[in-house]
Design a protein around this motif. Structure first.
Motif, mmCIF file in Angstrom:
data_model
loop_
_atom_site.group_PDB
_atom_site.id
_atom_site.type_symbol
_atom_site.label_atom_id
_atom_site.label_comp_id
_atom_site.label_asym_id
_atom_site.label_seq_id
_atom_site.Cartn_x
_atom_site.Cartn_y
_atom_site.Cartn_z
ATOM 1 N N ASP A 148 10.508 6.279 -9.334
ATOM 2 C CA ASP A 148 10.576 7.078 -8.111
ATOM 3 C C ASP A 148 11.491 6.350 -7.128
ATOM 4 O O ASP A 148 11.989 5.253 -7.411
ATOM 5 N N VAL A 149 11.709 6.936 -5.967
ATOM 6 C CA VAL A 149 12.571 6.344 -4.949
ATOM 7 C C VAL A 149 11.959 6.558 -3.572
ATOM 8 O O VAL A 149 11.066 7.389 -3.391
ATOM 9 N N LEU A 150 12.452 5.761 -2.595
ATOM 10 C CA LEU A 150 12.074 5.910 -1.189
ATOM 11 C C LEU A 150 10.553 5.842 -0.991
ATOM 12 O O LEU A 150 9.936 6.740 -0.445
ATOM 13 N N ILE A 151 9.977 4.756 -1.470
ATOM 14 C CA ILE A 151 8.551 4.480 -1.218
ATOM 15 C C ILE A 151 8.491 3.202 -0.392
ATOM 16 O O ILE A 151 8.387 3.247 0.828
ATOM 17 N N TYR A 152 8.578 2.050 -1.038
ATOM 18 C CA TYR A 152 8.680 0.786 -0.324
ATOM 19 C C TYR A 152 10.126 0.320 -0.239
ATOM 20 O O TYR A 152 10.434 -0.609 0.510
ATOM 21 N N PHE A 203 0.346 7.763 -0.795
ATOM 22 C CA PHE A 203 1.599 8.191 -0.176
ATOM 23 C C PHE A 203 1.933 9.595 -0.659
ATOM 24 O O PHE A 203 1.645 9.981 -1.792
ATOM 25 N N SER A 204 2.515 10.365 0.225
ATOM 26 C CA SER A 204 2.780 11.781 -0.016
ATOM 27 C C SER A 204 4.074 11.957 -0.798
ATOM 28 O O SER A 204 4.870 11.022 -0.936
ATOM 29 N N PRO A 205 4.327 13.171 -1.297
ATOM 30 C CA PRO A 205 5.655 13.463 -1.841
ATOM 31 C C PRO A 205 6.693 13.385 -0.729
ATOM 32 O O PRO A 205 6.373 13.448 0.458
ATOM 33 N N ARG A 239 8.050 10.443 4.289
ATOM 34 C CA ARG A 239 6.808 10.211 3.544
ATOM 35 C C ARG A 239 5.696 9.829 4.509
ATOM 36 O O ARG A 239 5.935 9.215 5.543
ATOM 37 N N GLN A 240 4.475 10.157 4.096
ATOM 38 C CA GLN A 240 3.275 9.777 4.842
ATOM 39 C C GLN A 240 2.500 8.761 4.013
ATOM 40 O O GLN A 240 2.321 8.939 2.795
ATOM 41 N N PHE A 241 2.044 7.687 4.650
ATOM 42 C CA PHE A 241 1.265 6.648 3.991
ATOM 43 C C PHE A 241 -0.082 6.517 4.684
ATOM 44 O O PHE A 241 -0.158 6.485 5.920
ATOM 45 N N ILE A 242 -1.146 6.418 3.879
ATOM 46 C CA ILE A 242 -2.496 6.216 4.417
ATOM 47 C C ILE A 242 -3.179 5.143 3.568
ATOM 48 O O ILE A 242 -3.309 5.294 2.349
ATOM 49 N N ASN A 243 -3.607 4.070 4.224
ATOM 50 C CA ASN A 243 -4.340 2.999 3.561
ATOM 51 C C ASN A 243 -5.690 2.825 4.243
ATOM 52 O O ASN A 243 -5.763 2.782 5.479
#
Length: 656
Positions: free
Chosen positions: A415-419, A493-495, A505-509
């Motif tokens: 995948d791309v564009l996460i971290y 993390f969202s698509p 992207r949305q991230f929830i921890n």
């Protein structure tokens, strides 16, 4: 790289294609736009220049992967999208599969293992292609640097030597090709600190149904990272981090600091040297030396992890000598410094056994493993305060032996564009279960340790990626639990959501931890540096944010913008950090909800080893003894790593 398909009626398609090509020739002067799609002839490599010829590179990119040059089509799309008529013409003729999948966050068709068609064939020659740091990419080896600064940097950088790259290969000439091994090897190369990206290509030999040749294409990152700062003539620090010494893959970190006004110690020094993958053993050696004001330490380590699911043996040996002034915040909020001096040793060994299951999709069959491991750690204190049943129990001389039995099943999705900011990222998908059992032989008595871990993570169709971890463990003595811990963690993390400004992207921890009969002065804290998903607290340091139980929620939104400044991609962030902590005398949900909110942006060049740079403005409305609710920061943000589903050394479940 774009995989483009012509659509529409045949005659209309040919007419529109002709108009497109004519328009491109007239406006840009590019005459040759149709790639060579002939079958790949025998390829020679000039080992003196370490490069394939342009023709051979084009054949590899076009014939083997049956995809066209990414730069050409990206440029074509960019030019044609400037005008409404040409934009409609482009959309009528081409269907941009790769970019549309990137922008929506769906799993790409690249996830189909490209090596399966060659399963079982014999590997003939293995060729290594090393790309420059800037300009080229593993998906477009013909691209060139477009400015003098990048060209100069490429000349100054020493690329990883070919013999070093071959140490990272899990296959050799004469092996039967295993498609899963090659796929794992790509991931292994990408996860090292010396490569920005890597790609493996399989090319059938002309006239042979048995042999294939393998091309390994790697692109280094810029390996030298200077660091330092100056406060005054009597207060400064200077250092560097070299991730690839002379192209050998070795790593050297060194830093010197001077504070002339400190009566305890004016000069500080720290260094670390790492030699990864010695020979073909996949063993890494590391030596570290710290001479700091409150910490003196020397350590040597040898370790070999379970690199892939096919790795049978793993283990490590570590010897450390430490002298430290340990800072301890007491229950009454007073601060004490406790001088300690001790020797520490850690040895573990693991063995992996393959398990076969018929259920599940074909990509994970045969990826299940049963792992047995044993570990022995030893603390021997040379200098410490007196230890009794009521005080300083943490500083006991002890020898701990742990055994673990674990199940692991994992694969990786690209995948791309996460971290990252555009590099290929390998997202782990799978599950793991482990049981830990052992004995702690300490001064104050022998205790039994029992622990359990379960984790699972996967993509949920149209919803994104979800990871969960549950852990429970503690010592048992006289039917009573001591130093126990129960923790839950969830990461989401969202698509990718395409917008007019870029991809979002949305991230929830979320994390919950509680201690069970912990020793005096053992606690966990909401304090931490960083923000959003880059912190395990709420992004601020404060001694009052402590307790034996903790609940933290981090929410972050990242907009990966289209802006590019001298190779640095820019991402805009907004975040909210919420947390609660309490001691046993007060229920957690009745404690104060501490809050932090902020905005900012990050810059990163994936071709550099530097951390991401972050500028943020934060607001903390209700932190105790905090006279400045608004805070601004310019800081480095280290690249985050995914929680994997491999098994390693048996360990005490951390209380953090």
């Amino acid at each position: 790289m774009n995989n483009l398909y012509l659509t529409g009626l045949p005659r209309l398609r040919h007419l529109l294609t002709g108009l497109l090509l004519l328009w491109l020739v007239v406006t840009t002067g590019w005459a040759q736009i149709t790639p060579d799609t002939t079958k790949l002839p025998p390829v020679g490599v000039d080992r003196r220049t370490d490069s394939l010829s342009s023709k051979h590179s084009r054949v590899i990119a076009d014939s083997v992967l049956k995809q066209r040059d990414s730069v050409f089509y990206s440029g074509l799309k960019r030019r044609m999208y400037k005008h409404r008529l040409t934009r409609q013409l482009y959309d009528a003729v081409f269907h941009d599969v790769y970019n549309s999948q990137q922008s929506t966050g769906e799993v790409s068709t690249i996830e189909v293992n490209p090596f399966k068609d060659f399963e079982g064939r014999v590997i003939g020659d293995i060729y290594i292609r090393r790309l420059g740091v800037f300009g080229q990419s593993v998906y477009d080896t013909l691209r060139q640097s477009d400015n003098w600064l990048e060209r100069t940097a490429n000349k100054l950088h020493v690329n990883t030597r070919e013999r070093v790259i071959r140490r990272y290969l899990l296959f050799r000439e004469g092996d039967a090709l295993n498609s899963t091994t090659l796929r794992d090897n790509e991931r292994l190369l990408r996860t090292t600190t010396i490569f920005h990206d890597a790609r493996i290509l399989v090319v059938p030999r002309t006239g042979s149904r048995q042999f294939v040749d393998v091309y390994v294409i790697t692109q280094d990152v810029w390996s030298l990272e200077p660091n330092g700062g100056v406060g005054s003539l009597t207060q400064f620090n200077i250092g560097f981090d070299q991730r690839n010494v002379r192209g050998l893959g070795h790593q050297l970190f060194a830093q010197f600091a001077y504070t002339g006004t400190d009566p305890r110690q004016q000069a500080e020094y720290q260094s670390r040297y790492t030699i990864p993958f010695i020979g073909k053993t996949f063993v890494t050696a590391q030596a570290e030396f710290l001479y700091l004001r409150d910490l003196k330490q020397g350590a040597i380590r040898l370790y070999r992890p379970f690199i892939t699911p096919d790795t049978k043996y793993a283990g490590s040996i570590e010897l450390t000598h430490t002298q430290i002034n340990s800072r301890v915040v007491m229950r009454d909020d007073s601060v004490e410094y406790i001088p300690l001096r001790y020797n520490y040793s850690d040895v573990w060994f693991g063995r992996s056994f393959r398990l076969f299951f018929s259920e599940g999709d074909s990509s994970v069959r045969g990826r299940a493993r049963l792992i047995l491991a044993v570990r022995n750690t030893n603390y021997q204190y040379l200098w410490r305060p007196p230890v009794t049943n009521d005080s300083n129990q943490l500083y006991q001389n002890s020898r701990t032996t742990l055994f673990s039995l674990g199940f692991s099943r994992r694969k990786y999705v690209r995948d791309v564009l996460i971290y990252g900011f555009g590099r290929t990222e390998d997202v782990p998908v799978g599950r793991t279960v482990s049981v830990i059992y052992g004995f702690d032989n300490a001064e104050l008595g022998r205790r039994t340790y029992v622990g359990l871990n379960y984790s699972q993570g996967s993509y949920i169709k149209n919803l994104g990626y979800l990871y969960g971890l549950a852990s429970l463990g503690g010592y048992i003595r006289s039917a009573t639990i001591q130093q126990g811990v129960l923790s839950f963690e969830s990461n989401y993390f969202s698509p990718l959501l395409p917008t007019g400004w870029g991809n979002m992207r949305q991230f929830i921890n979320a994390r919950y931890t509680t201690g069970i009969n912990r020793f005096n002065n053992e606690y966990i804290s909401l304090s931490s540096s960083g923000s959003g998903i880059n912190t395990d607290g709420i992004g601020i340091n404060n001694d009052a944010l402590r307790g034996t139980r903790r609940l933290v929620l981090n929410i972050e939104n990242i907009l990966f913008s289209k802006l590019n400044v001298v190779g640095f991609r820019i991402a805009f962030i907004t975040f909210a950090n919420l947390g609660m902590a309490s001691f046993p005398e007060k229920p957690l949900l009745q404690s104060t909800l501490y809050q932090g909110y902020g905005i900012g942006f990050r810059l990163r060049n994936e071709n550099l080893t530097f951390n991401s740079f972050q500028i943020r403005l934060s607001y903390y409305p209700n932190i105790p003894n905090n006279t400045i609710p608004f805070r601004q920061a310019f800081e480095g943000v280290p690249a985050l790593r995914f929680r994997d589903f491999d098994q390693s050394a048996p360990q005490i479940i951390p209380y953090q």
